[in-house]
Write an enzyme that holds these catalytic residues in place. Structure first.
Site, PDB file in Angstrom:
ATOM      1  N   GLU A 241       0.838  -1.207   0.000  1.00 39.43           N
ATOM      2  CA  GLU A 241       0.000   0.000   0.000  1.00 39.43           C
ATOM      3  C   GLU A 241       0.863   1.244   0.000  1.00 39.43           C
ATOM      4  O   GLU A 241       1.827   1.300   0.765  1.00 39.43           O
ATOM      5  CB  GLU A 241      -0.927   0.027   1.219  1.00 39.43           C
ATOM      6  CG  GLU A 241      -1.999   1.095   1.079  1.00 39.43           C
ATOM      7  CD  GLU A 241      -2.902   1.236   2.314  1.00 39.43           C
ATOM      8  OE1 GLU A 241      -2.426   0.966   3.426  1.00 39.43           O
ATOM      9  OE2 GLU A 241      -4.053   1.627   2.144  1.00 39.43           O
ATOM     10  N   ALA A 381       2.076  -0.232  11.040  1.00 42.56           N
ATOM     11  CA  ALA A 381       1.362  -1.508  10.892  1.00 42.56           C
ATOM     12  C   ALA A 381       0.598  -1.475   9.587  1.00 42.56           C
ATOM     13  O   ALA A 381       0.257  -0.407   9.083  1.00 42.56           O
ATOM     14  CB  ALA A 381       0.409  -1.707  12.056  1.00 42.56           C
ATOM     15  N   MET A 382       0.348  -2.645   9.038  1.00 40.70           N
ATOM     16  CA  MET A 382      -0.371  -2.719   7.763  1.00 40.70           C
ATOM     17  C   MET A 382      -1.368  -3.867   7.826  1.00 40.70           C
ATOM     18  O   MET A 382      -1.055  -4.964   8.281  1.00 40.70           O
ATOM     19  CB  MET A 382       0.648  -2.913   6.631  1.00 40.70           C
ATOM     20  CG  MET A 382       0.034  -3.075   5.259  1.00 40.70           C
ATOM     21  SD  MET A 382      -0.896  -1.599   4.732  1.00 40.70           S
ATOM     22  CE  MET A 382      -2.063  -2.353   3.599  1.00 40.70           C
ATOM     23  N   GLU A 383      -2.557  -3.577   7.306  1.00 37.80           N
ATOM     24  CA  GLU A 383      -3.702  -4.456   7.540  1.00 37.80           C
ATOM     25  C   GLU A 383      -3.865  -5.586   6.549  1.00 37.80           C
ATOM     26  O   GLU A 383      -4.924  -6.208   6.510  1.00 37.80           O
ATOM     27  CB  GLU A 383      -4.973  -3.606   7.494  1.00 37.80           C
ATOM     28  CG  GLU A 383      -5.319  -3.039   6.099  1.00 37.80           C
ATOM     29  CD  GLU A 383      -4.844  -1.610   5.887  1.00 37.80           C
ATOM     30  OE1 GLU A 383      -3.922  -1.181   6.599  1.00 37.80           O
ATOM     31  OE2 GLU A 383      -5.392  -0.928   5.000  1.00 37.80           O
ATOM     32  N   ASN A 384      -2.847  -5.913   5.738  1.00 36.76           N
ATOM     33  CA  ASN A 384      -2.989  -6.947   4.701  1.00 36.76           C
ATOM     34  C   ASN A 384      -3.943  -8.060   5.146  1.00 36.76           C
ATOM     35  O   ASN A 384      -3.805  -8.596   6.238  1.00 36.76           O
ATOM     36  CB  ASN A 384      -1.643  -7.583   4.390  1.00 36.76           C
ATOM     37  CG  ASN A 384      -0.570  -6.566   4.166  1.00 36.76           C
ATOM     38  OD1 ASN A 384      -0.701  -5.724   3.307  1.00 36.76           O
ATOM     39  ND2 ASN A 384       0.473  -6.621   4.973  1.00 36.76           N
ATOM     40  N   GLU A 417      -6.045  -2.131  12.859  1.00 33.85           N
ATOM     41  CA  GLU A 417      -5.764  -3.024  11.725  1.00 33.85           C
ATOM     42  C   GLU A 417      -6.860  -4.081  11.577  1.00 33.85           C
ATOM     43  O   GLU A 417      -7.215  -4.473  10.457  1.00 33.85           O
ATOM     44  CB  GLU A 417      -4.389  -3.697  11.883  1.00 33.85           C
ATOM     45  CG  GLU A 417      -3.215  -2.722  12.043  1.00 33.85           C
ATOM     46  CD  GLU A 417      -3.163  -1.616  11.004  1.00 33.85           C
ATOM     47  OE1 GLU A 417      -3.621  -1.843   9.873  1.00 33.85           O
ATOM     48  OE2 GLU A 417      -2.703  -0.500  11.340  1.00 33.85           O
ATOM     49  N   HIS A 420      -9.786  -2.655   9.792  1.00 40.52           N
ATOM     50  CA  HIS A 420      -9.586  -2.624   8.335  1.00 40.52           C
ATOM     51  C   HIS A 420     -10.036  -3.908   7.655  1.00 40.52           C
ATOM     52  O   HIS A 420     -10.257  -3.920   6.441  1.00 40.52           O
ATOM     53  CB  HIS A 420      -8.108  -2.445   8.019  1.00 40.52           C
ATOM     54  CG  HIS A 420      -7.659  -1.014   7.966  1.00 40.52           C
ATOM     55  ND1 HIS A 420      -8.323  -0.053   7.250  1.00 40.52           N
ATOM     56  CD2 HIS A 420      -6.592  -0.403   8.533  1.00 40.52           C
ATOM     57  CE1 HIS A 420      -7.679   1.097   7.376  1.00 40.52           C
ATOM     58  NE2 HIS A 420      -6.624   0.920   8.150  1.00 40.52           N
ATOM     59  N   GLU A 439      -9.443   4.586   6.408  1.00 43.89           N
ATOM     60  CA  GLU A 439      -8.693   4.987   7.592  1.00 43.89           C
ATOM     61  C   GLU A 439      -9.564   5.671   8.645  1.00 43.89           C
ATOM     62  O   GLU A 439      -9.368   5.491   9.836  1.00 43.89           O
ATOM     63  CB  GLU A 439      -7.534   5.908   7.199  1.00 43.89           C
ATOM     64  CG  GLU A 439      -6.533   5.270   6.244  1.00 43.89           C
ATOM     65  CD  GLU A 439      -5.894   4.014   6.809  1.00 43.89           C
ATOM     66  OE1 GLU A 439      -6.021   3.754   8.015  1.00 43.89           O
ATOM     67  OE2 GLU A 439      -5.263   3.273   6.028  1.00 43.89           O
ATOM     68  N   TYR A 505      -6.970  10.308   8.670  1.00 44.60           N
ATOM     69  CA  TYR A 505      -7.153   9.481   9.862  1.00 44.60           C
ATOM     70  C   TYR A 505      -8.009  10.193  10.906  1.00 44.60           C
ATOM     71  O   TYR A 505      -9.100   9.735  11.247  1.00 44.60           O
ATOM     72  CB  TYR A 505      -5.798   9.133  10.491  1.00 44.60           C
ATOM     73  CG  TYR A 505      -5.020   8.093   9.722  1.00 44.60           C
ATOM     74  CD1 TYR A 505      -4.967   6.776  10.152  1.00 44.60           C
ATOM     75  CD2 TYR A 505      -4.343   8.418   8.553  1.00 44.60           C
ATOM     76  CE1 TYR A 505      -4.254   5.811   9.454  1.00 44.60           C
ATOM     77  CE2 TYR A 505      -3.630   7.468   7.849  1.00 44.60           C
ATOM     78  CZ  TYR A 505      -3.589   6.160   8.305  1.00 44.60           C
ATOM     79  OH  TYR A 505      -2.897   5.209   7.610  1.00 44.60           O
TER      80      TYR A 505
HETATM   81 ZN   LIG Z   1      -5.161   2.166   8.717  1.00 42.77          ZN
END
Ligand SMILES: [Zn+2]
Length: 1003
Positions: A241, A381-384, A417, A420, A439, A505
């Site tokens: 992303e 952090a990333m919500e994959n 996360e 998401h 977000e 956000y």
């Molecule tokens: Zn986010």
């Protein structure tokens, strides 16, 4: 194939090969041939029409593509199409930021093979190879295919089809690919086909490619080198992303182009490979050197966007549990797992999933969840989907991290996360301009989850402190952007990155909260559920969301709105800033006007005629009143009138659920003051906080007199809520106030005034710190407010604060195992040094040199700049310049020294006398640092150092110079303006003596 060119736009693979072997004369001849045959790569734009170059506009669906009709099938002539990498290219769909709509991806068969071995930590230029077969549906005839690819080498490209379901491979034809080239600036790969694809048919694009694995950036596929069990190790992870999937595999890299993915990862047998879905199977293969590799395949993903594809290849351990039949695993360094560092995150993850499933009444659709903790991950952090990636400092809890604050940080981030998984992963915004739908809602639901996990925490105060406070400070109608950005405002891919900001956000979350407030919780959730179900595995626009809220409103009669949900919410999400609502309590007249930073007379006439449709919840004498709406610039509300003789008071914006500030007429403020002085507790804490924050913001920006704000502080001796004190102190006790010699007349008065009131709250917390510091462990609001209280008390010279700092510092130096309470440790270390001698300073330097924890080193390096001895400060700066830059690389030592009243003059002298050394040792070439206070960029034109300044701690002046972060990045030309602003604001700027200095130095 070599690495792709980074210097040009139009690079034909075939041509590049040919050019390498041909002389200039031949090149010239070929160019002439090219012109003859109508391939106009080198002709001027004005000659285009004569050459038959296709129109730049994408072909409309259903029409025959107009790609070069004169394309010659003779391969010998093909190279003449092309050019050197620097040449001009014909206009075409590759000039557009969005992919043409001719092809719709349906499915990816993706195989990646990173050449990563555990024993090759330092192997330079590690690469990965890959293959992808993309099934696409053709929607408009075209002989030209565009897809995203960035910095990948593509070794081969084939197009098979049209595919006919049910027939074997043998019957499927191929469409010859005449040429493949890259539009590097727009990150496209272009395939020129010999014949057009047929609308309605399916095809398969088969591409072999390779690319670099990065260590220094966290984009695409990257490596982390780290230490575990006493050994150096390396792992691989991904970040797609917003637009980095194209760095990993050629793809249709737009959020609305969802597809399913069958993923295969080839990796060293000692590693485990993770991806979005559970492992389907494993097998072995041998490479040409006879080395064995493991092939891990994964189950097919649901339809999803490319930016959610995720990989990790690592030698990690994990902990796991099952929640509602689905496995949750947290992966981390083996040391961390053995120490139990992942247990806290594991224990909250399952309940958070269940809470959100129940709340939204939609099951999490994937069969598993993996969360991996990376030693270094710039994105927090990333919500994959199915494989979330965290920076380990934000996921793992050290055994001595008993503080609620760290637990809260982890809880918030994990909640965000997981939120998401519905908002973003299941339903995705159609394009990045509506990233706030991801977000904003994920951020809003953090607070629902936190309220569920920690029901005792006051949710309104926490939302204000964590979300509203920051964004209301930065938002205004002139320079900030709207939450929902207009599509046409995008021209460059990197502008997408800039959307991940406070407005997306924090303002996004505030929009969701305001909407939830004037609907009710049930209606809000049921509309969201209907929206999520309708657009599951698909994409939505902001208007789709409003439509589902409108449907929920139309289905009932209890809640009546003054306009459609779309009209109400568009007034907030399509315009920047927010309104100031002013209530005249004598007349009941309420009006709205846009909020400007540093308002000047008649400014409203200049730029802003729009109004907001404002929900007004309000209280009178502590009793909640019915919601009213201010849907025009002014309106009369007789029920809000009070007279000077009665004891009534009115406060607008109940619980600060509305995204606006509130002003009153003189009588309105007076009544509130009277109430505060008579019985402050009659006004809820959230509103005492609101009154202070609104009043100081309004006075700072010329809406009301400063006296009005100061009047509200008279009662403070009775205030025992530290969060309210926090709001007072951040507004009143700033370093520039204390250290600026121009404040000689007001500062002593203010100090006396504040200390008289501060002492009671100080006594409460200093006693707890001395007697039972553990009692603070679970009080989140105290933990986020205590540092400011402690700092202000010491800054104002409260003797007990200085004494307590001495005690805590001494106790810590004698017994380092007794750590100082985290929120006050920076202040204690600083005053320990300020009040001590060179003995304490040398001790701290010694501790610093032996410390490897980055966070602690930052604190220690800062503390050493707090000395009041000029010679110590001078020596410190000399150390910073003469020692290896890696020793004091955590902070800008000179800037730290310049922050104090003693240090600023010493730093100035030091800088004048050691400019060359500072330049070469600390600054290096063009480097920007300290984004918070005075920001300076040193250019490598010798003398010039261009400064960007804003008032220390108050971004208003910075903003008033009309420069936002993104604008600044766009245009270097803006800087002189900022410099002017710095000069103009000189008396307020701590670093101004420094900031103007380099203008006088000519090296
Ligand atoms: Zn986010």
């Amino acid at each position: 194939m070599g690495p792709p060119s980074s210097s040009g736009f139009y690079m034909s693979r075939a041509v590049a090969l040919l050019l390498a072997g041909l002389a200039a004369a031949l090149l010239l001849a070929l160019t002439v041939l090219a012109a003859l045959y109508g391939h106009c790569a080198r002709v001027a734009p004005s000659e285009l029409q004569d050459c038959g170059v296709p129109d730049a506009a994408p072909s409309p669906p259903g029409e025959q593509d107009q790609s070069p009709p004169t394309r010659k099938p003779d391969p010998a002539l093909e190279p003449t199409v092309a050019a050197t990498p620097d040449s001009w290219r014909p206009p075409g769909p590759w000039d557009q930021m969005r992919l043409p709509p001719w092809l719709v991806p349906l499915h990816y068969e993706l195989e990646l093979w990173p050449q990563l071995r555990p024993d090759e930590l330092s192997a330079p230029a590690l690469r990965f190879t890959g293959r992808v077969n993309i099934t696409v549906r053709c929607t408009a005839a075209s002989a030209r295919l565009l897809l995203h690819s960035f910095l990948l080498d593509c070794d081969s490209a084939e197009v098979r089809g049209p595919l006919s379901p049910g027939t074997g491979d043998a019957t499927v034809g191929r469409v010859p690919v005449d040429d493949m080239w890259f539009a590097l600036d727009m990150q496209y790969m272009v395939l020129e086909l010999r014949e057009a694809l047929q609308p309605g048919s399916l095809y398969e694009l088969q591409l072999n490619f390779s690319g670099p694995l990065y260590q220094d950036t966290r984009e695409g596929l990257f490596l982390n080198v780290y230490t575990d069990q006493g050994e150096r190790r390396v792992l691989l992870a991904s970040q797609m992303e917003p637009t980095f999937a194209r760095n990993v595999f050629p793809c249709f890299d737009e959020p609305a182009l969802k597809a399913t993915f069958n993923i295969t990862v080839i990796h060293h047998p000692s590693y485990v490979a993770l991806s979005n879905m559970p492992k389907l199977g494993q097998s072995e293969k041998e490479d040409v050197n006879g080395s064995k590799w493991t092939i891990t395949t994964f189950y097919t993903t649901p339809r999803m966007s490319t930016y959610l594809v995720s990989f990790a290849i690592c030698d990690y351990d994990h902990v796991s549990r099952t929640e509602r039949g689905k496995e949750i695993r947290i992966w981390a360094r083996k040391d961390a797992i053995a120490n139990g560092n992942a247990d806290f995150a594991l224990n909250i993850t399952g309940p958070i999933f269940s809470f959100l499933e129940d709340l939204l009444n939609i099951s999490y659709p994937l069969p598993k969840t993996d969360i991996i903790a990376l030693p270094v991950f710039d994105n927090r952090a990333m919500e994959n989907w199915g494989l979330m990636i965290f920076d380990e400092s934000l996921l793992l809890l050290q055994p001595d991290d008993q503080l609620t604050e760290k637990k809260m940080v982890i809880s918030y981030l994990v909640s965000h996360e997981i939120g998401h998984q519905w908002f973003g992963n299941l339903v995705t915004m159609s394009w990045w301009n509506n990233i706030w739908l991801n977000e904003g809602f994920a951020s809003y639901f953090e607070f629902g989850v936190i309220n569920y996990l920690y029901p005792k925490l006051p949710r309104n105060e926490i939302f204000f402190s964590n979300i509203l406070h920051d964004v209301l400070k930065k938002d205004h109608v002139l320079v900030s952007r709207a939450v929902s950005t207009k599509l046409e405002n995008f021209t460059e891919t990197n502008e997408i990155n800039e959307l991940f900001d406070l407005f997306t956000y924090n303002k996004g979350a505030s929009m969701a909260r305001m909407l939830a407030s004037f609907l009710n919780e049930n209606l809000f959730i049921s509309a969201l559920k209907s929206y999520l179900e309708t657009f599951a595995y698909s994409n939505a626009e902001q208007d789709d969301l409003w439509r589902h809220f409108q449907m929920a409103i139309d289905d009932q009669s209890e809640i009546v709105l003054p306009a459609t949900v779309k009209s109400i919410m568009d007034s907030w999400t399509h315009q920047s800033g927010f309104p100031v609502i002013t209530l005249n309590v004598s007349t009941g007249v309420m009006k709205q006007e846009p909020f400007y930073l540093g308002k000047v007379k008649n400014q409203t006439l200049l730029a802003h005629n729009d109004t907001w449709i404002v929900p007004i919840f309000w209280i009178k004498n502590g009793t909640t009143q019915s919601l009213v709406w201010l849907d025009k610039s002014s309106k009369v509300f007789p029920e809000m009138q009070v007279s000077d003789s009665d004891h009534d008071w009115v406060i607008l914006n109940l619980n600060i659920t509305g995204y606006y500030r509130v002003n009153y007429d003189k009588l309105g403020w007076k009544k509130l003051n009277q109430q505060l002085e008579k019985d402050p507790k009659a006004i809820p804490a959230i509103h005492r906080l609101q009154l202070i924050d609104d009043a100081f913001s309004l006075s700072k920006n010329n809406y009301i007199e400063i006296e009005t704000a100061l009047d509200l502080t008279k009662y403070l001796a009775e205030e025992d809520e530290i969060i309210v004190w926090h709001a007072v102190l951040v507004n009143l006790v700033t370093r520039d106030l204390v250290y600026d010699v121009n404040n000689y007349d007001i500062y002593p008065l203010l100090k006396k005034y504040l200390l008289k009131r501060l002492i009671s709250i100080w006594n409460i917390y200093s006693t707890i710190i001395r007697e039972n510091v553990a009692a603070l462990q679970d009080d989140y609001l105290v933990l986020i407010s205590l540092e400011k209280l402690f700092e202000a008390a010491c800054l104002l010279g409260l003797e007990d604060c200085l004494q307590l700092s001495r005690e805590l510092f001494k106790n810590w130096t004698n017994h380092p195992e007794n750590e100082i309470l985290y929120p006050i440790s920076t202040v204690v270390l600083c005053y320990g040094i300020a009040l001590g001698s060179n003995k304490e300073w040398d001790l701290l330097l010694n501790i610093y040199m032996n410390n490897t924890n980055e966070e602690e080193r930052i604190q220690l390096a800062y503390a050493m700049s707090c000395s009041k001895d000029p010679w110590i400060l001078h020596r410190y700066m000399e150390y910073a310049v003469t020692m290896s830059p890696s020793i004091f690389n955590e902070r800008n030592i000179i800037e730290d020294v310049a922050e104090s009243e003693v240090g600023r003059y010493i730093a100035k002298d030091f800088l004048i006398n050691n400019w060359q050394a500072v330049w070469t040792t600390i600054i290096g070439d063009s480097h920007v640092y300290n984004r918070e206070n005075c920001k300076y960029r040193f250019t490598d034109h010798g003398a010039a150092a261009v400064f960007q300044c804003h008032v220390g701690g108050t971004p208003e002046a910075y903003n008033s110079s009309q420069i936002t972060d993104s604008e600044e990045r766009k245009s270097e030309k803006q800087k002189p303006k900022c410099q002017d602003s710095c000069m103009a604001m000189e008396k307020h700027i701590i670093l101004c003596p420094l900031s103007v200095l380099p203008l006088h130095i000519r090296m």
